[in-house]
Design a protein around this motif. Structure first.
Motif, PDB file in Angstrom:
ATOM      1  N   GLY A  44      -9.455  -1.031   7.686  1.00  0.00           N
ATOM      2  CA  GLY A  44      -8.502   0.060   7.896  1.00  0.00           C
ATOM      3  C   GLY A  44      -7.220  -0.402   8.545  1.00  0.00           C
ATOM      4  N   LEU A  45      -7.305  -1.502   9.313  1.00  0.00           N
ATOM      5  CA  LEU A  45      -6.112  -2.036   9.972  1.00  0.00           C
ATOM      6  C   LEU A  45      -5.084  -2.533   8.963  1.00  0.00           C
ATOM      7  N   TRP A  46      -5.536  -2.871   7.753  1.00  0.00           N
ATOM      8  CA  TRP A  46      -4.617  -3.338   6.712  1.00  0.00           C
ATOM      9  C   TRP A  46      -3.694  -2.226   6.232  1.00  0.00           C
ATOM     10  N   LEU A  47      -3.985  -0.978   6.570  1.00  0.00           N
ATOM     11  CA  LEU A  47      -3.086   0.119   6.212  1.00  0.00           C
ATOM     12  C   LEU A  47      -1.743   0.001   6.927  1.00  0.00           C
ATOM     13  N   LEU A  48      -1.711  -0.767   8.024  1.00  0.00           N
ATOM     14  CA  LEU A  48      -0.457  -0.955   8.756  1.00  0.00           C
ATOM     15  C   LEU A  48       0.456  -1.978   8.089  1.00  0.00           C
ATOM     16  N   LEU A  49      -0.087  -2.775   7.176  1.00  0.00           N
ATOM     17  CA  LEU A  49       0.698  -3.865   6.594  1.00  0.00           C
ATOM     18  C   LEU A  49       1.969  -3.379   5.893  1.00  0.00           C
ATOM     19  N   PRO A  50       1.913  -2.388   4.989  1.00  0.00           N
ATOM     20  CA  PRO A  50       3.170  -1.931   4.372  1.00  0.00           C
ATOM     21  C   PRO A  50       4.143  -1.331   5.373  1.00  0.00           C
ATOM     22  N   ASP A  71      -1.404 -13.470  -7.642  1.00  0.00           N
ATOM     23  CA  ASP A  71      -0.579 -13.569  -6.437  1.00  0.00           C
ATOM     24  C   ASP A  71      -0.754 -12.372  -5.514  1.00  0.00           C
ATOM     25  N   THR A  72      -1.864 -11.644  -5.652  1.00  0.00           N
ATOM     26  CA  THR A  72      -2.052 -10.399  -4.902  1.00  0.00           C
ATOM     27  C   THR A  72      -3.395 -10.387  -4.182  1.00  0.00           C
ATOM     28  N   ILE A  73      -3.375  -9.976  -2.917  1.00  0.00           N
ATOM     29  CA  ILE A  73      -4.600  -9.742  -2.153  1.00  0.00           C
ATOM     30  C   ILE A  73      -5.044  -8.310  -2.419  1.00  0.00           C
ATOM     31  N   ILE A  74      -6.263  -8.140  -2.907  1.00  0.00           N
ATOM     32  CA  ILE A  74      -6.797  -6.812  -3.187  1.00  0.00           C
ATOM     33  C   ILE A  74      -7.667  -6.377  -2.012  1.00  0.00           C
ATOM     34  N   VAL A  75      -7.290  -5.265  -1.377  1.00  0.00           N
ATOM     35  CA  VAL A  75      -8.070  -4.688  -0.284  1.00  0.00           C
ATOM     36  C   VAL A  75      -8.860  -3.516  -0.857  1.00  0.00           C
ATOM     37  N   THR A  76     -10.172  -3.612  -0.812  1.00  0.00           N
ATOM     38  CA  THR A  76     -11.020  -2.559  -1.369  1.00  0.00           C
ATOM     39  C   THR A  76     -11.663  -1.765  -0.238  1.00  0.00           C
ATOM     40  N   PHE A  77     -11.500  -0.439  -0.269  1.00  0.00           N
ATOM     41  CA  PHE A  77     -12.119   0.457   0.704  1.00  0.00           C
ATOM     42  C   PHE A  77     -13.325   1.130   0.059  1.00  0.00           C
ATOM     43  N   TYR A  78     -14.437   1.206   0.821  1.00  0.00           N
ATOM     44  CA  TYR A  78     -15.641   1.823   0.288  1.00  0.00           C
ATOM     45  C   TYR A  78     -15.935   3.195   0.909  1.00  0.00           C
ATOM     46  N   ASN A  79     -15.543   3.415   2.138  1.00  0.00           N
ATOM     47  CA  ASN A  79     -15.851   4.687   2.792  1.00  0.00           C
ATOM     48  C   ASN A  79     -14.634   5.257   3.509  1.00  0.00           C
ATOM     49  N   LEU A 111       6.728  -0.386  -3.078  1.00  0.00           N
ATOM     50  CA  LEU A 111       7.645  -1.059  -2.163  1.00  0.00           C
ATOM     51  C   LEU A 111       8.912  -1.511  -2.885  1.00  0.00           C
ATOM     52  N   GLU A 112       8.764  -2.032  -4.086  1.00  0.00           N
ATOM     53  CA  GLU A 112       9.938  -2.443  -4.859  1.00  0.00           C
ATOM     54  C   GLU A 112      10.847  -1.265  -5.150  1.00  0.00           C
ATOM     55  N   ALA A 113      10.257  -0.089  -5.412  1.00  0.00           N
ATOM     56  CA  ALA A 113      11.064   1.108  -5.662  1.00  0.00           C
ATOM     57  C   ALA A 113      11.855   1.520  -4.424  1.00  0.00           C
ATOM     58  N   GLU A 114      11.367   1.143  -3.227  1.00  0.00           N
ATOM     59  CA  GLU A 114      12.075   1.441  -1.974  1.00  0.00           C
ATOM     60  C   GLU A 114      13.070   0.342  -1.618  1.00  0.00           C
ATOM     61  N   GLY A 115      13.147  -0.687  -2.449  1.00  0.00           N
ATOM     62  CA  GLY A 115      14.043  -1.798  -2.158  1.00  0.00           C
ATOM     63  C   GLY A 115      13.484  -2.779  -1.165  1.00  0.00           C
ATOM     64  N   ILE A 116      12.156  -2.845  -1.052  1.00  0.00           N
ATOM     65  CA  ILE A 116      11.488  -3.736  -0.093  1.00  0.00           C
ATOM     66  C   ILE A 116      10.730  -4.811  -0.860  1.00  0.00           C
ATOM     67  N   ASP A 117      10.887  -6.051  -0.457  1.00  0.00           N
ATOM     68  CA  ASP A 117      10.172  -7.162  -1.074  1.00  0.00           C
ATOM     69  C   ASP A 117       8.675  -7.002  -0.789  1.00  0.00           C
ATOM     70  N   PRO A 118       7.825  -6.877  -1.810  1.00  0.00           N
ATOM     71  CA  PRO A 118       6.386  -6.657  -1.568  1.00  0.00           C
ATOM     72  C   PRO A 118       5.637  -7.900  -1.110  1.00  0.00           C
ATOM     73  N   ARG A 119       6.272  -9.072  -1.151  1.00  0.00           N
ATOM     74  CA  ARG A 119       5.606 -10.281  -0.690  1.00  0.00           C
ATOM     75  C   ARG A 119       5.516 -10.269   0.834  1.00  0.00           C
ATOM     76  N   VAL A 120       4.344 -10.650   1.345  1.00  0.00           N
ATOM     77  CA  VAL A 120       4.094 -10.606   2.788  1.00  0.00           C
ATOM     78  C   VAL A 120       4.340 -11.997   3.362  1.00  0.00           C
ATOM     79  N   PRO A 121       5.392 -12.196   4.153  1.00  0.00           N
ATOM     80  CA  PRO A 121       5.761 -13.555   4.594  1.00  0.00           C
ATOM     81  C   PRO A 121       4.711 -14.240   5.457  1.00  0.00           C
ATOM     82  N   TRP A 122       4.009 -13.498   6.336  1.00  0.00           N
ATOM     83  CA  TRP A 122       3.014 -14.156   7.181  1.00  0.00           C
ATOM     84  C   TRP A 122       1.692 -14.393   6.439  1.00  0.00           C
TER      85      TRP A 122
END
Length: 474
Positions: A63-69, A426-434, A452-463
């Protein structure tokens, strides 16, 4: 007696050579290996992170991955990189800072809880193959001054203003004392009147009166006064807000020096309650009160503090129907808004700051251990970044979840969703089950790179070494 000493010595020797449990062995290994965390080769870190992702990860901290975007939208990585002072984006220091941000989001308050973070997706979210030790974190924080953390707060506040987090019409200022267990000698203070005096860390917060979002805070030793700390905090707010605002403070701010400073502050105006000094109350009782409605009247005059060359506006409210039941409450202000509106509409908004502490203090503003100001100020500043990201997330959640306290959010959302991580191209897939309220989450997190691209934000995660991240719901 000698037999007793012999038995005691034998037991100590036996305990020393007793085989360690598997958990103790793992902890010992990681303590030894990570004491030199700051000098870990960045290439080896990247290699280990990629290996972990290739092997897939399952855990309950997904659930903490929801903060990433929300970090991508806020520019968290740029903030932490600038604060760390590194030039290589693969350096480890900003990743350690990101770990502190996510520890705040989880409302961690004990070593045992921190030990359970491994192999659940937590370290990977920070771009690390391990959870850094407290010693490594403290060494990093001790390298950065209070001034650097203040600069981080300023830039974060300016970014948040651009994202509309601050309406900027009302600014609430209030001291916030945090109980501390430091061994240093400190002045004993009370967080509340009824409490027992104890060691306190002094902080001074400012939040937006409408949105309830923090602009920042100041910090100091227990002997730092409100008069000394408020000008620095207000100057930082002025650098964040471009227009006029009304500052609402408390009786603690009623000092001659602070009144003179606030009276000359442009473009801000202020209102704060005046203490019931004999001189002030005698002046109020001689004023001509204008009845506004049954049992309520207002009056207005001038107040001049000791040593000041200029007088400011003194307003007062009177409640009660007869002279025997009259009660008075005085205020001083530089605002030109009507006295009735200031006292009945504007000033009651001050209590929003108490609601903020009730909701958000578990992020790290309700406890303090060390009183090294570099370490403590840096740690509390990382909690500001966590709070900003969580605020962005709250706007995407349904009402019954978005109103949770920070502690409930940590337990039920960030630390309560089972899931796994895997890499596809090139994509990390986060799967939620519950995940709770999946329909609402799907709307915002499915096809995340495209959103993210539609908002003008680069979707690549630098860290995360320029991986993109997407979400699936099962």
């Amino acid at each position: 007696m000698s037999e007793l000493l012999l038995n005691t010595a034998y037991k100590k020797k036996l305990y020393k050579f007793r085989p360690k449990t598997k958990e103790q062995q793992i902890e010992t290994h990681y303590t030894k290996e990570r004491k030199k965390t700051l000098s870990v080769n960045s290439l080896s870190v990247e290699r280990d992170v990629r290996e972990m992702l290739a092997e897939k990860i399952s855990g309950t901290l997904m659930g903490l991955w929801l903060l990433l975007p929300e970090h991508l939208r806020l520019g968290t990585w740029d903030l932490l990189t600038a604060w760390s002072g590194v030039t290589n984006p693969n350096d480890i220091e900003p990743r350690l800072a990101l770990q502190m941000v996510h520890e705040s989001a989880l409302c961690l308050n004990g070593i045992r809880h921190k030990k359970s973070l491994r192999q659940k997706g937590f370290e990977t979210l920070n771009g690390l193959p391990f959870v850094a030790t407290d010693r490594s974190i403290h060494e990093l924080l001790d390298q950065h001054t209070v001034r650097e953390s203040e600069s981080l707060q300023l830039v974060l506040g300016q970014m948040r203003r651009c994202r509309g987090h601050y309406p900027g019409k009302l600014v609430l200022i209030d001291p916030h004392r945090i109980k501390t267990w430091t061994k240093r000698q400190l002045q004993l203070k009370k967080a509340h009147v009824a409490d027992k005096a104890c060691k306190m860390l002094q902080t001074f917060f400012a939040i937006d009166g409408e949105s309830g979002q923090p602009y920042g805070f100041g910090i100091g030793s227990s002997s730092l006064t409100v008069t000394q700390s408020t000008p620095q905090l207000v100057d930082r707010i002025a650098a964040i807000l471009p227009g006029k605002a009304l500052l609402i403070a408390d009786t603690e701010h009623f000092t001659s020096k602070l009144l003179d400073y606030l009276a000359g502050l442009k473009p801000f105006s202020f209102i704060l309650p005046a203490p019931h000094y004999k001189k002030i109350m005698g002046q109020i009782k001689k004023m001509d009160f204008t009845p506004m409605w049954a049992g309520y009247a207002v009056a207005e005059g001038k107040y001049k503090s000791l040593g000041s060359h200029e007088s400011i506006r003194l307003i007062a409210q009177r409640t009660g129907e007869t002279e025997d039941t009259y009660t008075y409450k005085p205020f001083v202000t530089t605002s030109q808004i009507s006295a009735a509106d200031l006292m009945t509409i504007m000033f009651p908004e001050r209590w929003n700051i108490e609601e903020f502490f009730n909701m958000e203090s578990a992020l790290g503003w309700n406890r303090a251990s060390t009183l090294n100001l570099h370490i403590r100020f840096g740690k509390l500043t990382m909690a500001l970044i966590a709070q900003a990201a969580i605020y962005e997330l709250r706007k995407k959640l349904p009402g019954n979840i978005s109103n949770w306290t920070a502690e409930s959010m940590a337990k039920k959302l960030f630390n309560g969703i089972d899931g796994d991580l895997r890499v596809k191209d090139d994509t990390i897939i986060v799967t939620f089950y519950n995940a709770p309220q999946t329909d609402s989450l799907k709307k915002h997190y499915r096809n995340l790179p495209q959103k993210l691209e539609a908002e003008g934000i680069d979707p690549r995660v630098p860290w995360l070494y320029n991986f993109k991240v997407n979400f699936r719901f099962r």
